[in-house]
Design a protein around this motif. Structure first.
Motif, PDB file in Angstrom:
ATOM      1  N   ILE A  21      47.110 -82.397 -28.573  1.00 25.34           N
ATOM      2  CA  ILE A  21      46.752 -81.577 -27.430  1.00 25.34           C
ATOM      3  C   ILE A  21      47.506 -80.256 -27.498  1.00 25.34           C
ATOM      4  O   ILE A  21      48.703 -80.219 -27.765  1.00 25.34           O
ATOM      5  N   ASN A  23      49.537 -77.203 -26.319  1.00 27.43           N
ATOM      6  CA  ASN A  23      50.480 -76.934 -25.241  1.00 27.43           C
ATOM      7  C   ASN A  23      50.238 -75.520 -24.719  1.00 27.43           C
ATOM      8  O   ASN A  23      50.470 -74.551 -25.434  1.00 27.43           O
ATOM      9  N   PRO A  24      49.760 -75.383 -23.461  1.00 24.91           N
ATOM     10  CA  PRO A  24      49.406 -74.059 -22.958  1.00 24.91           C
ATOM     11  C   PRO A  24      50.582 -73.282 -22.438  1.00 24.91           C
ATOM     12  O   PRO A  24      50.428 -72.152 -22.006  1.00 24.91           O
ATOM     13  N   GLY A 147      48.342 -72.631 -14.152  1.00 21.36           N
ATOM     14  CA  GLY A 147      49.085 -72.966 -15.368  1.00 21.36           C
ATOM     15  C   GLY A 147      50.571 -73.121 -15.105  1.00 21.36           C
ATOM     16  O   GLY A 147      51.238 -73.980 -15.698  1.00 21.36           O
ATOM     17  N   GLU A 150      51.191 -76.513 -13.517  1.00 19.37           N
ATOM     18  CA  GLU A 150      51.164 -77.594 -14.506  1.00 19.37           C
ATOM     19  C   GLU A 150      52.494 -77.699 -15.246  1.00 19.37           C
ATOM     20  O   GLU A 150      53.018 -78.793 -15.467  1.00 19.37           O
ATOM     21  N   CYS A 178      42.188 -78.785 -11.399  1.00 19.41           N
ATOM     22  CA  CYS A 178      42.248 -79.957 -12.276  1.00 19.41           C
ATOM     23  C   CYS A 178      43.238 -79.685 -13.405  1.00 19.41           C
ATOM     24  O   CYS A 178      43.101 -78.702 -14.137  1.00 19.41           O
ATOM     25  N   SER A 180      45.399 -80.296 -16.972  1.00 15.65           N
ATOM     26  CA  SER A 180      45.037 -80.649 -18.342  1.00 15.65           C
ATOM     27  C   SER A 180      45.454 -82.082 -18.639  1.00 15.65           C
ATOM     28  O   SER A 180      46.257 -82.678 -17.911  1.00 15.65           O
ATOM     29  N   GLU A 182      47.349 -83.146 -20.952  1.00 15.68           N
ATOM     30  CA  GLU A 182      48.787 -83.199 -21.231  1.00 15.68           C
ATOM     31  C   GLU A 182      49.580 -83.402 -19.949  1.00 15.68           C
ATOM     32  O   GLU A 182      50.528 -84.181 -19.900  1.00 15.68           O
ATOM     33  N   THR A 183      49.171 -82.706 -18.883  1.00 15.60           N
ATOM     34  CA  THR A 183      49.889 -82.816 -17.618  1.00 15.60           C
ATOM     35  C   THR A 183      49.659 -84.172 -16.973  1.00 15.60           C
ATOM     36  O   THR A 183      50.593 -84.788 -16.447  1.00 15.60           O
ATOM     37  N   VAL A 212      38.391 -86.324 -16.202  1.00 19.37           N
ATOM     38  CA  VAL A 212      39.233 -85.968 -17.343  1.00 19.37           C
ATOM     39  C   VAL A 212      39.165 -87.082 -18.386  1.00 19.37           C
ATOM     40  O   VAL A 212      39.315 -88.263 -18.070  1.00 19.37           O
TER      41      VAL A 212
END
Length: 602
Positions: A21, A23-24, A147, A150, A178, A180, A182-183, A212
């Motif tokens: 995944i 990572n943002p 973001g 999160e 919503c 991600s 990862e979160t 999700v």
């Protein structure tokens, strides 16, 4: 009621490449910085950068700069909207920048900038400063970007602040945000680590509602949540579903299920899981073995662990030194020294050299069967191999010598510890105190208790229990009660058997009324007395012509499943015949009839 996964669980959410995944976090921070720079891009005076550098230096080097900063720069306007962004760039330290932000906020006319707050917030989250980020949210009325939220949630989960993390999720849900995958997974993992399966099912339900798509990590956290709920069979069902769909979770999920089935004594499931692990190329590791061994504590279960250990070796798995040591220790606890020695020679033959823990395990095993010569020989061999004598090795020898009645030799070793600079711990003292008590040497044991207190060590329940038992045995009940109060004053919880010792000691001294009071207190605390304690109290009560009290204790004794020994029974019958009391005979008859009826039912 906690939400449970739907029946179509695996068809709903498993995806390929599940552990890659993106990572943002880095992207979010760079976008925020870029937006901030564009919004605040103005032609700055040449002196602004110079002052920002100077203020930054003052903040870094002066402890209480808030008291003198204005006087240091009397002609400068710190409320200039272009100054703080420049300071933030020059400072490059989010914590010092936050401190300056709080200081600036205390001045009239300062209006916090939304983008500026987001930038500080993101910096705190990136630095894993969850509490500081939370305080900023409470201090300034602003809403972080999705973001940023999160990142904040993941930070809270890593810090174990699951209540706060779930509240942020609730706020995001109300705003239609919503998270991600990862979160979501970070929150599920944090909930599992905190033992909060209720959070797992709540969050998972919301994750499904948002549509999700999950991954293998999600599966593992749900399996662990089932194990937390002691619903291991449902976790096993979920594992089988994902295996049928061609997905194989990590070894962590297998280990949790193995631990749960060991606790439930479902060894066929344990064996099936171990075979599945090997077949799916998830070879059992040391933690797999530890889950098995740590849950196989009584002799029958430890034997099962040994059988599984041998079965896995036959299937080609190669145990390491830690696992061999664990099994040797387990076998020694069962007094199976022959099997322990076989394992010892087996590991040496495979080129795995024993360490000091392996030596100590086998040394204590030799002591347990009374083989002092072999124990001492092993200790000498360990020293000759270059292993330093430690507190652990001395504790093993002292405890073993005391177990075999060689208390004076144990005391010599105890005294030699200080000469060699080896620290004594509470286990060292407890072993010697128990050894002296076993030999009836109360004075020596009491001296050691006082010495460990002077050394600043905190005595344990074991420290007091041996002394109280021996004091009651020799009739010094008053000193035993004084020790009882002393241990309670130090916050040490008395062992259940210490109640029995004092009740028996009081009864032997003829203080049956006080003994009955101690029994009543014991029952009030929902503690179960030993059969011998009740019998001794009944005997002493009946011999003291307290037949009513004796019959009450007898009735309670039958009610918890104990039977009366022939000796005490004859003693009571003799006393009843001597008194020729019709009331007592009637009461005894009723008690016996109730006991017979109960026995027939069961």
């Amino acid at each position: 009621m906690a939400r449970q996964p739907p029946q179509s669980f695996t068809n709903l959410f498993l995806r390929q490449n599940s552990r890659t995944i993106q990572n943002p976090k880095t992207q979010i921070r760079s976008l925020a910085t870029e937006e901030f720079a564009q919004t605040h891009h103005q032609q700055k005076p040449d002196g602004l950068t110079r002052i920002a550098k100077e203020v930054s230096r003052v903040i870094r080097t002066r402890p209480r700069w808030e008291q003198s900063l204005i006087s240091d720069f009397p002609n400068f306007n710190f409320l200039d909207p272009n100054f703080f962004p420049e300071l933030l760039k020059q400072q490059n330290n989010v914590f010092l920048s936050l401190r300056f932000f709080y200081w600036l906020s205390s001045h009239n006319g300062f209006v916090p900038d939304k983008l500026l707050c987001n930038l500080i917030f993101d910096g705190l989250v990136e630095a894993k400063a969850a509490n500081a980020a939370k305080s900023l949210l409470g201090f300034v009325d602003f809403s972080p970007e999705p973001g940023s939220l999160e990142g904040y949630v993941r930070c809270l989960c890593e810090n174990g602040s699951m209540d706060d993390a779930v509240k942020v999720f609730d706020e995001m849900k109300r705003s239609g945000i919503c998270a991600s995958l990862e979160t979501w997974n970070s929150a599920l993992l944090g909930s599992v680590r905190a033992g909060r399966s209720d959070f797992v099912w709540k969050l998972y339900g919301e994750m499904v509602d948002f549509g999700v798509v999950g991954d293998l990590d999600t599966v593992e956290y749900l399996i662990q949540a089932f194990c937390i709920n002691d619903n291991v069979s449902e976790g096993y069902r979920l594992l089988r579903q994902v295996l049928e769909d061609g997905f194989v979770p990590s070894i962590v999920a297998f280990n949790k299920l193995i631990s749960g089935f060991c606790k439930d004594r479902k060894y066929s499931r344990v064996s099936a899981l171990l075979h599945t692990m090997i077949a799916k190329n998830r070879l059992p590791d040391i933690f797999t073995y530890q889950e098995i061994i740590s849950n196989l504590r009584n002799k029958r279960m430890q034997s099962e662990g040994f059988r599984i250990f041998n079965d896995l070796k036959d299937r080609g798995y190669a145990p390491d030194r830690v696992m061999y040591t664990t099994m040797i220790h387990s076998l020694c606890k069962m007094k199976r020294i022959g099997d322990a020695r076989k394992l010892w020679f087996e590991m040496v033959h495979k080129g795995i050299l024993p360490n000091e823990y392996t030596y100590n395990a086998l040394i204590y095993g030799c002591f347990r069967i009374g083989n002092i010569e072999d124990a001492e020989e092993l200790h000498k061999e360990m020293c000759c191999k270059g292993f330093k004598e430690t507190t652990v090795s001395y504790n093993t020898m002292i405890k073993g010598l005391c177990l075999c009645g060689r208390v004076e030799e144990a005391r010599d070793m105890f005294q030699g510890m200080s000469e060699k600079g080896i620290a004594r711990d509470i286990i060292t003292y407890n072993s010697l105190i128990q050894g002296f008590c076993k030999e009836g040497k109360i004075a020596e044991s009491t001296y050691l208790l006082n010495e460990l207190l002077e050394q600043g060590l905190q005595p344990s329940t074991t420290t007091y229990t041996a002394l109280i038992e021996k004091l009651c045995e020799i009739g010094d009940v008053d000193e035993a009660k004084r020790l009882w109060k002393h241990m309670q004053n130090r916050g040490v919880e008395p062992a259940v058997q210490t109640h029995d010792f004092i009740i028996t000691g009081l009864s032997e001294k003829g203080y049956v009324a006080e003994g009955t009071e101690w029994l009543a207190a014991m029952l009030k605390s929902k503690l179960r007395p030993r059969k011998q304690t009740l019998e001794r109290l009944i005997h002493c009560l009946s011999q003291g012509d307290k037949l009513d009290e004796a019959l009450l204790v007898l009735e309670y004794m039958f009610s918890i499943g104990y039977s009366l020994s022939e000796r005490v029974c004859h003693s009571m019958v003799d006393k009843l015949c001597e008194k020729n009391s019709h009331n007592h005979e009637t009461s005894l008859g009723g008690i016996l009839q109730k006991e017979i009826t109960t026995s027939e039912v069961f």
